[in-house]
Design a protein around this motif. Structure first.
Motif, mmCIF file in Angstrom:
data_model
loop_
_atom_site.group_PDB
_atom_site.id
_atom_site.type_symbol
_atom_site.label_atom_id
_atom_site.label_comp_id
_atom_site.label_asym_id
_atom_site.label_seq_id
_atom_site.Cartn_x
_atom_site.Cartn_y
_atom_site.Cartn_z
ATOM 1 N N ARG A 167 2.365 1.565 -3.749
ATOM 2 C CA ARG A 167 1.340 2.025 -4.703
ATOM 3 C C ARG A 167 1.078 3.513 -4.571
ATOM 4 N N ARG A 168 1.333 4.047 -3.373
ATOM 5 C CA ARG A 168 1.056 5.475 -3.163
ATOM 6 C C ARG A 168 2.304 6.329 -3.033
ATOM 7 N N SER A 169 3.452 5.759 -3.299
ATOM 8 C CA SER A 169 4.647 6.611 -3.277
ATOM 9 C C SER A 169 5.446 6.488 -4.578
ATOM 10 N N PRO B 171 0.818 -1.221 0.000
ATOM 11 C CA PRO B 171 0.000 0.000 0.000
ATOM 12 C C PRO B 171 0.845 1.261 0.000
ATOM 13 N N VAL B 172 2.084 1.145 0.470
ATOM 14 C CA VAL B 172 2.982 2.305 0.466
ATOM 15 C C VAL B 172 3.572 2.499 -0.932
#
Lengths: 459, 189, 244
Positions: A321-323, A318-319
């Motif tokens: 995918r968002r960084s 999840p990190v």
């Protein structure tokens, strides 16, 4: 003098300034994760046991790596391949350059190899007058954009088709504004076909090297590794030494897991087994250490060498995918990158083990069962032990430990803190508090649970 | 000390001494009721075309009808696949090969250099067609490697469908660098 | 059965109602519950920040406080997991090892030890369940979407026993909320974005209340909800299971 380094939090913050793009990136990769889930479900009854088998095979490899490397070398030499050994990235690059120079090649085509990204081969060869054309479509796109890959399987997953259209318009002369993936791929096909037909030297990566037979397997969907290798006079295959597996039959386990984990395909379009050079052609294999033997000696981290580079941990993270992949400022990003990179340079990559909530999703998608999130935790301890924590952090942690180890002080600090939050909210709710930037703090109660308990339950 | 010796010494020093036995993979050997049906569904799902033919003559007819331009093959009825320079295949429209066997679970066919004649033959043509005997389909990759055994090939490849890419925004495009289509002609004999 | 109530520091300080609900619920279910008064923190904040060597004070304090109980139960999967995985004691090493086996997160204690099959609770609202990662993937409170395994959810099972509760199905049933302890401030941008995305999933499914077995994740989600002036409420699962 310490270099000023871009750190994951800053790079991630920058990536998050365009929220729509973050959403797009997240959804694109989540879609791949869902494809992986569906593919894994087709082997539902066997999936977890297959992961275990793959992990067990890799355990066996790590415990017998030296013997397997020698066995592989003997078999490969008997097959007519020439084997080279490189202790580090620089030696790897020199070997490749030397091989190209020995056949008078000034131009080379290359299929996807994360190892050569790790070694910065392209820059080195360019400095030495060798033109390198990456032939994987994603790699070619980022090469034209003068960027590094943001994902180990989908190197240009961070790029929108409109950006690719602009690049192709500029470099390949495609129509301005035409961002149809079919059209753009067709243009790349034509552009690269010419390169395949005219280059005499080809470099590929290696997915698996079989100790028993001296052959190696390269997996692609595009067919670019084969187009390059079969049309060139010299084929250079570069492999990290952990790519060894004992027997050909073990490919049955790994090829069932690799593509399903990576993209949700039942297998990659091409799984090419290179054993002997074709008549009149040369086959070279470069076996690279570059820190791997050191990692092998780190008991807590050696499991990271089981990685088969499927990228599933990135798609699920999840990190990540968002960084975005570039926020890891390393050739390999995401959770696996965050446990591999500190082995290469603890100072430069001290931030990466912290780019995680330790949610554990990575360890559970990993087809070879690497305990990635546990290693992230362990790297944090190792980095502190090795002196890579800042003075400020050391002081803060020392203070926290003192407060939390002393019940009276803990209670006093809690009471004062809650009082301050109620009566001097600006002391905490301010722009220096990252929590408060986009979140409220909890409403502080007058009494703690313990205070309530003493009042209501203790007579 | 040579790099080779240095690396091997470091590996020997650092590798774990645990026994780490190799796992038994027999438990993954599941039989499939209808391997052809599964092969057909999977390969069609990844962009391949599967066609049952009565005999090879019917297969030739189908290919001649559906493909124009230069057709080369290791099988009878077409221009023989040349053994010389692979660059001479650059203008081939269709290459027709005989698969050694296929795998139901992933739609892949297996072919080695002896049946390829020319390694590039499977990759450089615009289209690929493969003749497969219906009795030559195995259920899983474990069966596949058991069948390959210790076969002494120079080069072997599993091919599952046409060349493809999804590198641009995960949009699937068939025909990246290699064949744009893959037709498997299944001979029921 | 003597149960030691383990109330993590931030629950003690900020969410006393969660401690009260946990205590009352365990008592309702027939447990003899004690609350050791000198407890503080499990030591996770230091350990997850790379300073596990500084958590020994917390460890020793934990051992001293909880040595006399048959079970140790806390309403926070993350803190319980930390104890289960990392509790060590110089003074009483064997005792600490033993305690690691006796510590339970509330939901797993209710299902696995007390074997609760019915509850008297009623909660007539539309509820979204946030699966906190340490509870789910660390303590196996629920099956996880990454693994090919039969589906189960201990918190879901318990919520299913609550009268009139409408549990919604989320689009991404087990994605991390982005709290992650110090991650929430060190990686503020990603942390908040992850929280917003989790909330969007709940909001899209019209939940009235978001619950979970870990108050720390809920604190983070609540912080974002309140900043957004959302009417959606946060309740720890103990509060729902104890509701009348």
């Amino acid at each position: 003098m310490t270099k000023t380094l871009a750190q994951h939090p800053d790079l991630a913050d920058r990536f998050n300034r365009d929220e729509n793009r973050v959403d797009w990136h997240d959804q694109t990769l989540w879609w791949v994760r869902q494809k992986r889930d569906r593919a894994a479900h087709t082997l539902e009854t066997d999936w977890e046991a297959l992961r275990q088998a793959a992990s067990d095979i890799k355990d066996n490899v790590l415990a017998n790596l030296a013997d397997y490397l020698e066995q592989f070398e003997r078999a490969a030499q008997a097959n007519g391949a020439i084997v080279h050994w490189a202790t580090d990235a620089a030696e790897h690059n020199r070997i490749v350059l030397g091989l190209l120079q020995s056949v008078g090649a000034t131009r080379m085509i290359k299929s996807k190899s994360m190892l050569t990204e790790e070694c910065d081969l392209n820059d080195f060869l360019a400095q030495n007058g060798i033109e390198v054309i990456d032939t994987d479509l994603g790699e070619r796109i980022i090469q034209l954009a003068e960027e590094g890959p943001s994902h180990i399987v989908m190197p240009c997953i961070h790029k929108k088709k409109e950006e690719i259209s602009d690049l192709f318009h500029e470099h390949l002369g495609t129509e301005a504004g035409n961002a149809d993936p079919q059209y753009l791929t067709e243009a790349a096909r034509g552009h690269l076909r010419d390169k395949f037909l005219t280059r005499k030297a080809a470099l590929t990566g290696v997915n698996f090297a079989i100790a028993e037979t001296g052959e190696f397997v390269v997996c692609t969907n595009e067919g670019n590794a084969d187009m390059g290798a079969h049309l060139a006079d010299i084929h250079i295959a570069c492999m990290g030494m952990e790519k060894i597996i004992p027997q050909r039959a073990h490919l049955g386990v790994f090829l069932r897991l690799l593509a399903r984990s990576a993209t949700g395909q039942p297998i990659t379009t091409y799984s090419s087994h290179f054993r002997r050079p074709a008549a009149g052609k040369a086959l070279h294999i470069v076996i690279v250490d570059n820190g791997r033997s050191r990692q092998l000696g780190r008991e807590e981290f050696r499991n990271s060498l089981k990685c088969i580079r499927c990228g599933a941990c990135m798609n699920t993270c999840p990190v990540y995918r968002r960084s975005g992949g570039h926020s890891y400022h390393n050739a390999v990003g995401g959770p696996i990158g965050a446990i591999l990179a500190p082995n290469l340079d603890m100072h430069q990559f001290a931030d990466l083990p912290y780019a995680s909530t330790l949610c554990g999703s990575c360890s559970n998608v990993c087809p070879v069962k690497i305990n990635i999130h546990e290693q992230l935790y362990l790297w944090r301890q190792e980095l502190t032990r090795s002196g890579h924590a800042t003075q400020g952090k050391k002081a803060a942690m020392g203070l926290a430990a003192w407060v939390l180890s002393n019940p009276r002080i803990y209670r006093l600090a809690g009471k004062m803190g809650r009082w301050a939050m109620r009566n001097l909210p600006f002391s905490i709710n301010n722009r220096f508090n990252p929590w408060y930037k986009q979140r409220e703090l909890p409403a502080p109660p007058k009494a703690s649970f313990r205070e309530w308990y003493l009042k209501n339950r203790v007579k | 000390m040579s790099s080779r010796a240095e690396i091997l010494a470091a590996v020997r020093k650092n590798q774990p001494s645990s026994p780490a036995p190799l796992p038994d993979t027999q438990k993954f050997w599941h039989e499939v009721d209808d391997v052809y049906a599964q092969f057909n569904i999977i390969l069609s799902g990844i962009g391949g075309k599967v066609l049952e033919i009565k005999n090879w003559e019917a297969g030739q007819e189908y290919l001649k009808e559906h493909f124009n331009g230069r057709i080369v093959s290791t099988l009878e009825g077409f221009e023989p696949l040349p053994e010389s320079d692979p660059h001479a295949l650059a203008d081939v429209e269709l290459c027709v090969l005989q698969a050694q066997f296929a795998v139901a679970e992933n739609g892949a066919i297996w072919i080695t250099n002896s049946a390829l004649r020319q390694r590039a033959a499977a990759f450089i043509p615009q289209h690929l067609a493969v003749l497969l005997k219906k009795s030559d389909i195995v259920p899983t990759m474990h069966h596949a490697y058991a069948r390959i055994g210790s076969a002494d090939y120079d080069f072997g490849v599993f091919i599952a469908g046409p060349s493809k890419t999804a590198d641009i925004e995960q949009s699937l495009v068939l025909g990246a660098h290699g064949p744009r289509t893959m037709t498997v002609l299944v001979l029921n004999e | 059965m003597k149960v030691g109530l383990f109330i993590p520091c931030y629950v003690d300080q900020f969410y006393p109602q969660v401690g009260i609900a946990t205590l009352e619920l365990l008592e309702k279910l027939g447990c003899e519950v004690g609350f050791p008064l000198q407890q503080t923190c499990c030591g996770q904040p230091m350990a997850n920040s790379g300073f596990s060597h500084l958590s020994s004070g917390c460890d020793e304090n934990f051992v001293q406080n909880f040595r006399d109980f048959d079970y140790i139960v806390g309403p926070s999967g993350s803190c319980v997991l930390h104890i289960k995985e990392h509790l060590h004691s110089q003074a009483a090493p064997a005792e600490a090892d033993q305690m690691r086996l006796r510590v339970y997160e509330l939901c797993e204690f209710l299902i696995d030890v007390l074997k609760v099959a019915t509850l008297s609770a009623r909660f007539p609202q539309r509820v979204g369940l946030h699966q906190s990662c340490h509870g789910q993937r660390g303590l196996f409170l629920s099956s996880m979407s990454e693994r090919m395994e039969p589906g189960f959810s201990k918190p879901g099972q318990l919520l299913g026993m609550v009268q009139d509760l409408d549990l919604v199905e989320l689009t991404r049933g087990d994605e991390c909320c982005g709290f992650g302890g110090t991650f929430s401030v060190m990686e503020e941008a990603v942390s908040v974005k992850m929280g917003k995305d989790r909330l969007a999933d709940h909001l899209k499914n019209q939940v009235e209340v978001i619950t979970g077995a870990d108050m720390s994740c809920l604190m983070h989600l609540e912080g974002i909800l309140r900043r957004q002036n959302s009417p959606v409420k946060i309740k720890h699962i103990a509060e729902i299971l104890n509701a009348n």
